[in-house]
Design an enzyme around this catalytic site. Structure first.
Site, short mmCIF file in Angstrom:
data_model
loop_
_atom_site.label_atom_id
_atom_site.label_comp_id
_atom_site.label_asym_id
_atom_site.label_seq_id
_atom_site.Cartn_x
_atom_site.Cartn_y
_atom_site.Cartn_z
N ASP A 53 0.82 -1.22 0.00
CA ASP A 53 0.00 0.00 0.00
C ASP A 53 0.85 1.27 0.00
OD1 ASP A 53 -2.31 -1.58 0.16
OD2 ASP A 53 -2.33 -1.51 2.34
N GLU A 233 -11.31 -2.56 -1.84
CA GLU A 233 -10.67 -1.73 -0.81
C GLU A 233 -9.62 -0.83 -1.45
OE1 GLU A 233 -8.92 -4.56 1.91
OE2 GLU A 233 -7.44 -5.21 0.47
#
Ligand code: NAG
Ligand code: NAG
Ligand code: NAG
Ligand code: NAG
Ligand code: NAG
Ligand code: NAG
Ligand code: NAG
Length: 382
Positions: A53, A233
């Site tokens: 991420d 997500e």
């Protein structure tokens, strides 16, 4: 001490042959055997830094990378291929949000407004809805990483202040991203994962809290109806030529050592767009993101790149194209979380839809930044 350790090891040795496909006994297959791979997509340009991420902000000729981990490490470089230098952490101590795992926030997103930097971060535990998005600010970002102040939770789900309020009672407060309305200047926090997927709430003017804590005026951005698993997500939002682009990751992100998901169910990068920052967002085929839609922009490729996701977009300008960056696994390296690395590609827009470009040198790919006429593309491929 030693006796206990030895007994522990002995019991492990006795148990593991009986417990079947434990991660450590599972052979690592070649990922190309278990998922749809494409040779159409270009390979990533290597960022040469281990990260899950990633979040990147360009400031005064340096790319600053923020990543999940102890107190949110900050790295910087002048070239996206690295080498990266660690210049500090966002938090000088554990997050002031009173939760487990507050020493290691996840998936930060840092933005700059009026010379102040805002780092939104998540505190959670894998698979739990007991989560929070916090924010820290700094008025500098430099070779010392800045001097940050933690302001604590912006929103909470599962447990804690206001977590009973809709939609916090049905969502998961992780994976923050940020967007400002191009016309009104109003700012929004996007968030969410699995639990009813991705949502958006207006922020107050100081960007440290939601505008209305009792009635957050939330909009849902993505949803997969009629499916128990809702693997969406890692939202991101970008703005370009009148359109807001809602980006997200779809599929299984991690934990592949216990086995791979069915073909096409591993992480990939999808997008939809809208003329309104608040949606509704549609994909290239006209399908609503609220109805399971999403155009795949980047996915596993060449049997080499597996499960790319956790993305962001660096806005370009008249001379430099936008950049899509993300983490990916290299099938010849391994499938552990810690083996994920930064990858990136320049983007071009085909009829307003983002397409990844091959190559690191934009001067040589400059021709392909513009849509290539079909006859020319045919000539080249012959
Ligand atoms: C960045 O590094 C790559 C690989 O070392 C090199 O090819 C490229 O020219 C560099 N870019 C700039 C702008 O220095
Ligand atoms: C969160 O904290 C718990 C307890 O300290 C720990 O067991 C767990 O591994 C942590 N989870 C993550 C994803 O960091
Ligand atoms: C969430 O809150 C709304 C509004 O108060 C309520 O109608 C709904 O039943 C709640 N959902 C859950 C799962 O608690
Ligand atoms: C930045 O400045 C603009 C114009 O003065 C103002 O409207 C906005 O609220 C400021 N943003 C923040 C986060 O203070
Ligand atoms: C475009 O962005 C690059 C950095 O990506 C910067 O070096 C350049 O000065 C910018 N050009 C303009 C015209 O703003
Ligand atoms: C994957 O790893 C192999 C072996 O280290 C390396 O040769 C290759 O360039 C890597 N590919 C990417 C996209 O990272
Ligand atoms: C106020 C403002 O920044 N408006 C911009 C919104 O986006 C359009 C299209 O990109 C620009 O032309 C406006 O200047």
């Amino acid at each position: 001490m030693h006796l206990t350790t030895n007994l522990w090891l002995l019991s492990l040795m006795l148990i593991s042959p009986l417990s079947g496909a434990t991660p450590s006994t599972q052979p690592i297959h070649k990922a190309s055997q278990v998922y749809d791979t494409t040779d159409q997509l270009p390979l990533p340009n290597k960022g040469n830094i281990a990260v899950h991420d990633p979040n990147i902000l360009l400031w005064e000729n340096y790319y600053y990378l923020f990543k999940g981990g102890f107190h949110i490490p900050i790295f910087r470089t002048q070239n996206l291929t690295g080498p990266w230098e660690q210049v500090g952490t966002v938090l000088s101590q554990d997050s002031i949000i009173d939760m487990k795992n507050r020493s290691r926030p996840w998936a930060p997103t840092t933005i700059q407004q009026n010379g102040t930097f805002y780092c939104y971060y998540s505190v959670s535990q894998s698979g739990s809805q007991d989560s929070a998005i916090g924010v820290a600010t700094s008025t500098s970002l430099d070779s010392n990483g800045g001097k940050w102040t933690d302001h604590g939770a912006v929103i909470r789900t599962g447990k804690g202040t206001d977590s009973h309020i809709w939609p916090y009672n049905i969502t998961n407060a992780i994976d923050p991203s940020f967007i400002t309305d191009n016309e009104t200047g109003a700012s929004y926090l996007n968030f969410g994962s699995f639990w009813h997927d991705i949502w958006q709430v207006p922020l107050s003017e100081n960007l440290l809290s939601v505008q209305d804590s009792d009635a957050p005026d939330a909009k849902q951005l993505t949803f997969i109806p009629e499916q128990k698993q809702k693997p969406e997500e890692g939202s991101w939002m970008s703005f370009r030529e009148g359109y807001y682009y809602a980006w997200f990751s779809h599929g299984q992100c991690c934990q592949f050592r216990g086995g791979f998901p069915a073909r096409g169910h591993e992480y990939d990068i999808r997008v939809g767009r809208s003329e309104s920052v608040r949606g509704p967002f549609l994909d290239r085929h006209g399908d609503k993101l609220l109805d399971g839609g999403g155009t795949i922009v980047y996915a596993s490729n060449h049997g080499e790149v597996y499960a790319p996701g956790g993305l962001g977009v660096l806005a370009g300008n008249d001379s430099v194209p936008d950049i899509l960056y993300y983490h990916y696994l290299n099938t010849t390296v391994g499938f552990r979380n810690g083996e994920a690395h930064l990858g990136w590609n320049y983007l071009r827009y085909d009829d307003g839809w983002p397409v990844v470009l091959d190559g690191i040198d934009i001067s040589s790919s400059a021709g392909s930044i513009l849509p290539v006429p079909r006859w020319l593309a045919l000539t080249i491929s012959m």
